[in-house]
Write a protein that holds these residues in place. Structure first.
Motif, PDB file in Angstrom:
ATOM      1  N   SER A 116      31.464  49.556  35.610  1.00 45.88           N
ATOM      2  CA  SER A 116      32.806  49.641  33.971  1.00 45.88           C
ATOM      3  C   SER A 116      33.915  48.625  34.034  1.00 45.88           C
ATOM      4  O   SER A 116      34.690  47.499  33.525  1.00 45.88           O
ATOM      5  CB  SER A 116      33.207  50.727  33.994  1.00 45.88           C
ATOM      6  N   GLU A 117      34.140  48.214  35.642  1.00 47.40           N
ATOM      7  CA  GLU A 117      35.253  47.581  35.662  1.00 47.40           C
ATOM      8  C   GLU A 117      35.146  46.018  35.825  1.00 47.40           C
ATOM      9  O   GLU A 117      34.788  45.655  35.210  1.00 47.40           O
ATOM     10  CB  GLU A 117      35.634  47.583  37.086  1.00 47.40           C
ATOM     11  N   TYR A 118      34.067  45.716  36.212  1.00 48.37           N
ATOM     12  CA  TYR A 118      32.601  44.645  36.087  1.00 48.37           C
ATOM     13  C   TYR A 118      32.759  44.104  34.231  1.00 48.37           C
ATOM     14  O   TYR A 118      33.152  43.243  34.006  1.00 48.37           O
ATOM     15  CB  TYR A 118      31.573  44.622  37.032  1.00 48.37           C
ATOM     16  N   GLN A 119      32.051  44.367  33.854  1.00 52.00           N
ATOM     17  CA  GLN A 119      32.869  45.279  32.364  1.00 52.00           C
ATOM     18  C   GLN A 119      33.543  44.434  31.798  1.00 52.00           C
ATOM     19  O   GLN A 119      34.063  43.728  30.930  1.00 52.00           O
ATOM     20  CB  GLN A 119      31.828  45.656  31.676  1.00 52.00           C
ATOM     21  N   GLY A 120      35.174  44.630  32.555  1.00 51.69           N
ATOM     22  CA  GLY A 120      36.519  44.965  31.778  1.00 51.69           C
ATOM     23  C   GLY A 120      36.179  43.538  31.852  1.00 51.69           C
ATOM     24  O   GLY A 120      36.515  42.748  31.314  1.00 51.69           O
ATOM     25  N   TRP A 121      35.959  42.470  33.319  1.00 47.93           N
ATOM     26  CA  TRP A 121      36.099  41.124  34.218  1.00 47.93           C
ATOM     27  C   TRP A 121      34.925  40.636  32.975  1.00 47.93           C
ATOM     28  O   TRP A 121      35.510  38.822  31.688  1.00 47.93           O
ATOM     29  CB  TRP A 121      35.960  41.181  34.795  1.00 47.93           C
ATOM     30  N   ILE A 122      34.291  40.661  32.518  1.00 43.73           N
ATOM     31  CA  ILE A 122      32.757  39.862  31.505  1.00 43.73           C
ATOM     32  C   ILE A 122      34.119  40.129  30.051  1.00 43.73           C
ATOM     33  O   ILE A 122      33.605  38.734  29.293  1.00 43.73           O
ATOM     34  CB  ILE A 122      31.449  40.623  31.444  1.00 43.73           C
ATOM     35  N   SER A 123      34.072  40.692  29.497  1.00 42.75           N
ATOM     36  CA  SER A 123      35.263  41.210  28.358  1.00 42.75           C
ATOM     37  C   SER A 123      36.410  39.973  28.067  1.00 42.75           C
ATOM     38  O   SER A 123      36.650  39.013  27.175  1.00 42.75           O
ATOM     39  CB  SER A 123      35.326  42.787  27.744  1.00 42.75           C
ATOM     40  N   LEU A 124      37.029  39.903  29.448  1.00 49.96           N
ATOM     41  CA  LEU A 124      37.972  38.377  29.327  1.00 49.96           C
ATOM     42  C   LEU A 124      36.981  37.616  29.475  1.00 49.96           C
ATOM     43  O   LEU A 124      37.889  36.466  28.753  1.00 49.96           O
ATOM     44  CB  LEU A 124      38.911  39.136  30.714  1.00 49.96           C
TER      45      LEU A 124
ATOM     46  N   GLU B 173      48.187  36.251  35.753  1.00 50.05           N
ATOM     47  CA  GLU B 173      47.522  36.565  35.096  1.00 50.05           C
ATOM     48  C   GLU B 173      47.427  37.841  34.691  1.00 50.05           C
ATOM     49  O   GLU B 173      47.513  38.304  35.762  1.00 50.05           O
ATOM     50  CB  GLU B 173      46.022  35.884  35.493  1.00 50.05           C
ATOM     51  N   LEU B 174      46.352  38.488  33.866  1.00 55.99           N
ATOM     52  CA  LEU B 174      46.559  39.882  33.246  1.00 55.99           C
ATOM     53  C   LEU B 174      45.364  40.047  33.164  1.00 55.99           C
ATOM     54  O   LEU B 174      44.326  39.692  32.637  1.00 55.99           O
ATOM     55  CB  LEU B 174      47.366  39.718  31.193  1.00 55.99           C
ATOM     56  N   GLY B 175      44.920  41.876  33.681  1.00 59.73           N
ATOM     57  CA  GLY B 175      44.629  42.442  33.437  1.00 59.73           C
ATOM     58  C   GLY B 175      43.935  43.521  32.710  1.00 59.73           C
ATOM     59  O   GLY B 175      44.934  43.425  31.236  1.00 59.73           O
ATOM     60  N   SER B 176      43.756  45.039  32.679  1.00 58.64           N
ATOM     61  CA  SER B 176      43.776  45.956  32.067  1.00 58.64           C
ATOM     62  C   SER B 176      43.859  47.491  32.324  1.00 58.64           C
ATOM     63  O   SER B 176      43.861  47.470  33.894  1.00 58.64           O
ATOM     64  CB  SER B 176      42.916  46.024  30.772  1.00 58.64           C
ATOM     65  N   GLN B 177      43.820  48.369  31.588  1.00 60.43           N
ATOM     66  CA  GLN B 177      43.761  49.317  31.943  1.00 60.43           C
ATOM     67  C   GLN B 177      41.827  49.493  32.620  1.00 60.43           C
ATOM     68  O   GLN B 177      42.412  50.743  33.549  1.00 60.43           O
ATOM     69  CB  GLN B 177      44.088  50.741  30.821  1.00 60.43           C
ATOM     70  N   THR B 178      41.342  49.271  32.282  1.00 65.90           N
ATOM     71  CA  THR B 178      40.371  49.604  32.700  1.00 65.90           C
ATOM     72  C   THR B 178      40.404  48.434  33.507  1.00 65.90           C
ATOM     73  O   THR B 178      39.513  49.629  34.934  1.00 65.90           O
ATOM     74  CB  THR B 178      39.319  48.330  31.185  1.00 65.90           C
ATOM     75  N   VAL B 179      40.778  47.634  34.285  1.00 68.98           N
ATOM     76  CA  VAL B 179      40.601  46.957  35.784  1.00 68.98           C
ATOM     77  C   VAL B 179      42.395  47.774  36.320  1.00 68.98           C
ATOM     78  O   VAL B 179      43.706  46.931  35.895  1.00 68.98           O
ATOM     79  CB  VAL B 179      41.438  45.728  36.059  1.00 68.98           C
ATOM     80  N   ASP B 180      42.012  49.062  36.720  1.00 68.61           N
ATOM     81  CA  ASP B 180      43.701  50.119  36.316  1.00 68.61           C
ATOM     82  C   ASP B 180      44.267  49.593  37.352  1.00 68.61           C
ATOM     83  O   ASP B 180      44.109  50.544  38.052  1.00 68.61           O
ATOM     84  CB  ASP B 180      43.163  50.774  35.763  1.00 68.61           C
TER      85      ASP B 180
END
Length: 560
Positions: free
Chosen positions: A334-342, A417-424
């Motif tokens: 799921s975290e990998y998908q967060g990076w893919i969304s970026l 650089e900016l990340g997310s709650q997904t990359v928490d």
């Protein structure tokens, strides 16, 4: 003679009195003129006047009065505490004596010292979230503001600066604490709230003399309160044919051509405008980046197009390779998908997205479960450093949809650089999750699992301290990719290592390492061609939580 002197004295006295009377009349006429001028200014012109000019105290007072008078036309009927109680019903039951409660925490800064966070208790946070969703989210911000604004992202903040000869990056020192309570209260008074309502709102969103660091309302309040400042900075940029954006406390200008005098004047006028709003620039974080260097804005490279840094793309490519070959990764899926969304948000045509679709299809073919074919929403990657990140997960405040992490203290050319709650997490690499989902695969004596447990532990917790102590002094063997070396300079190391070489690299799971080799191996290391890969046997010194890396003495393996 005496009579003539008396006549002269009387005449002089009369002249002085007459002069004073004229000055008083002139002052009254001037005030009436300014007051009449202010009354004749429409609401839009008031905002523009406030934005483009430095005003005297009299002008500011007159304009503030005019804004209060024009507020019903722009914002509807004047509101008071009753409206706030309707928005947050539970607030009325708490009584007039209730005050917001905060827990103060001190987080070490990368540059030294500590950052103080004010973390609201559950009741206060619940009220602030309600105010954000029902009230503050409806306020308009300046189009150049990209941080903490729904529908805008780090890509929007970086895009205006693509292909420019010079990028100027500035940082506002102590942004939230220096957004003073009196300014917040004045803003509410000028936007349709009576004094009691403005005071109550100010009480609910402020801490001490300014905005707290660590609340869900501080980011949006800082944006709406500073709209006039953004208007002035945008106008300044237009005057110098520059582009302007702001992401929280990060200000960015870009120019098509480089002129030292123009850059100097732009910086000078920016400082003047900020001082009008009680802000100062952090001189240590000022960056003037020419086109021949890597220009990064909120962590994205903007030299020719908006893109992720090469190092980050390689990191994602390595994760994809391990996913395709069925090996363990340094991130959960799921975290990998967060990076893919970026990546999808930054570069929709990236080859990494094609590989991602292949991985999805392969996992589903192997019965890996029902996985979404599309990455998560783009706002899932909002605010965490991708290179050399650092902690303080609530420095900028916490937005309701996506909790915001920190502003990195020691900004260098790597940038934020900016990340997310997904990359928490405020780490270089996110959490390991075994693809099989079998908890029995976790081994406390295996280095990769120990490191992952440390990365996954809560900052400054007893558990984190226990894990770090367990790691120190342990002996391990692993494969490492060595990238560069330097002379060792540390009196804390054993005698045989103090004149050796310090080599930096990454483990196979992506964890950064700093390895110390003995003095006798200095020549061998200097003659080697980097990067190179090999196996090393080490004695762990510590996990460096500041730089998110493993530090160890090399006792065998490569170069031995």
């Amino acid at each position: 003679m005496q009579n003539s002197n008396m006549l002269v004295a009387d005449g002089a006295g009369a002249a002085i009195c007459f002069g004073i009377l004229l000055l008083v009349l002139a002052f009254i006429a001037c005030v009436r003129f300014l007051n009449g001028h202010a009354k004749n200014v429409s609401q839009d012109k008031v905002v523009n006047l406030d934005g483009f000019k430095r005003l005297s105290r009299v002008q500011k007072a007159l304009l503030a009065q005019r804004k209060r008078e024009a507020a019903p036309e722009a914002y509807g009927p004047v509101s008071g505490t009753s409206r706030i109680h309707k928005l947050v019903p539970e607030l009325e039951g708490l009584g007039s004596e209730w005050k917001p409660s905060y827990q103060v925490a001190r987080i070490p800064k990368r540059s030294g010292g500590f950052r103080e966070l004010q973390i609201p208790d559950s009741q206060t946070k619940k009220i602030q979230l309600a105010l954000y969703h029902k009230l503050f989210a409806n306020y308009k911000t300046h189009p150049s503001v990209c941080g903490f604004v729904k529908g805008r992202s780090i890509v929007d903040n970086a895009r205006p600066h693509v292909g420019h000869e010079v990028v100027i990056k500035l940082d506002i020192k102590e942004f939230f604490p220096n957004t003073y309570r009196i300014r917040v209260n004045r803003y509410f008074s000028e936007t349709g709230w009576d004094p009691a309502g403005a005071d109550l709102l100010t009480k609910l969103v402020c801490y001490g003399m300014g905005l707290p660091q660590g609340t869900p309302t501080s980011p949006v309040i800082s944006n709406i309160v500073n709209k006039a400042m953004d208007i002035r900075l945008f106008a300044l940029a237009e005057k110098f044919n520059a582009n302007y954006t702001r992401y929280a406390d990060d200000i960015t200008f870009s120019l098509k051509t480089y002129d030292r005098n123009v850059v100097h004047r732009l910086l000078q006028h920016t400082g003047i405008i900020l001082r009008d709003y009680k802000y100062t620039l952090n001189k240590k974080k000022k960056r003037i980046i020419r086109y021949h260097r890597r220009q990064q804005v909120t962590g994205l490279v903007v030299n020719d197009k908006v893109s992720l840094p090469r190092r980050r793309r390689r990191w994602v490519r390595a994760i994809q390779h391990r996913l395709k070959t069925g090996k363990d990764t340094t991130v959960s899926f799921s975290e990998y998908q967060g990076w893919i969304s970026l990546i999808k948000m930054v570069d929709p045509a990236s080859p990494l997205l094609i590989v991602h679709q292949e991985i999805i299809q392969n996992r589903m073919a192997r019965g890996g479960g029902s996985l979404p074919s599309e990455p998560m929403e783009s706002h899932a990657i909002e605010s965490e450093s991708l290179d050399d990140q650092i902690s303080s997960s609530v420095h900028r405040g916490e937005m309701p949809e996506s909790p915001v992490t920190s502003i990195e203290d020691g900004v260098n050319d790597s940038d934020r650089e900016l990340g997310s709650q997904t990359v928490d997490t405020a780490k270089e690499d996110p959490v390991v999750e075994k693809q099989t989902g079998d908890n029995d695969l976790f081994h406390e004596d295996r280095l990769v699992d120990q490191l992952q447990a440390i990365k996954n532990a809560k900052a400054y917790s007893v558990e984190l301290k226990r894990l770090e102590e367990l790691l120190e002094g342990a002996a391990h063997e692993f494969v490492v990719q060595l990238e560069s070396f330097k002379r060792t300079f540390s009196f804390k190391l054993p005698d045989s290592y103090q004149r050796g070489r310090t080599v930096n690299g990454v483990m196979s799971d992506g964890t950064a390492v700093e390895l110390y080799f003995e003095d006798r191996l200095a020549e061998v290391i200097e003659s080697a061609e980097f990067p190179l890969q090999g196996e090393v046997a080490v004695q762990v010194l510590q996990w460096n939580s500041t730089f998110k890396r493993l530090e160890a003495l090399v006792v065998g393996g490569l170069f031995h």
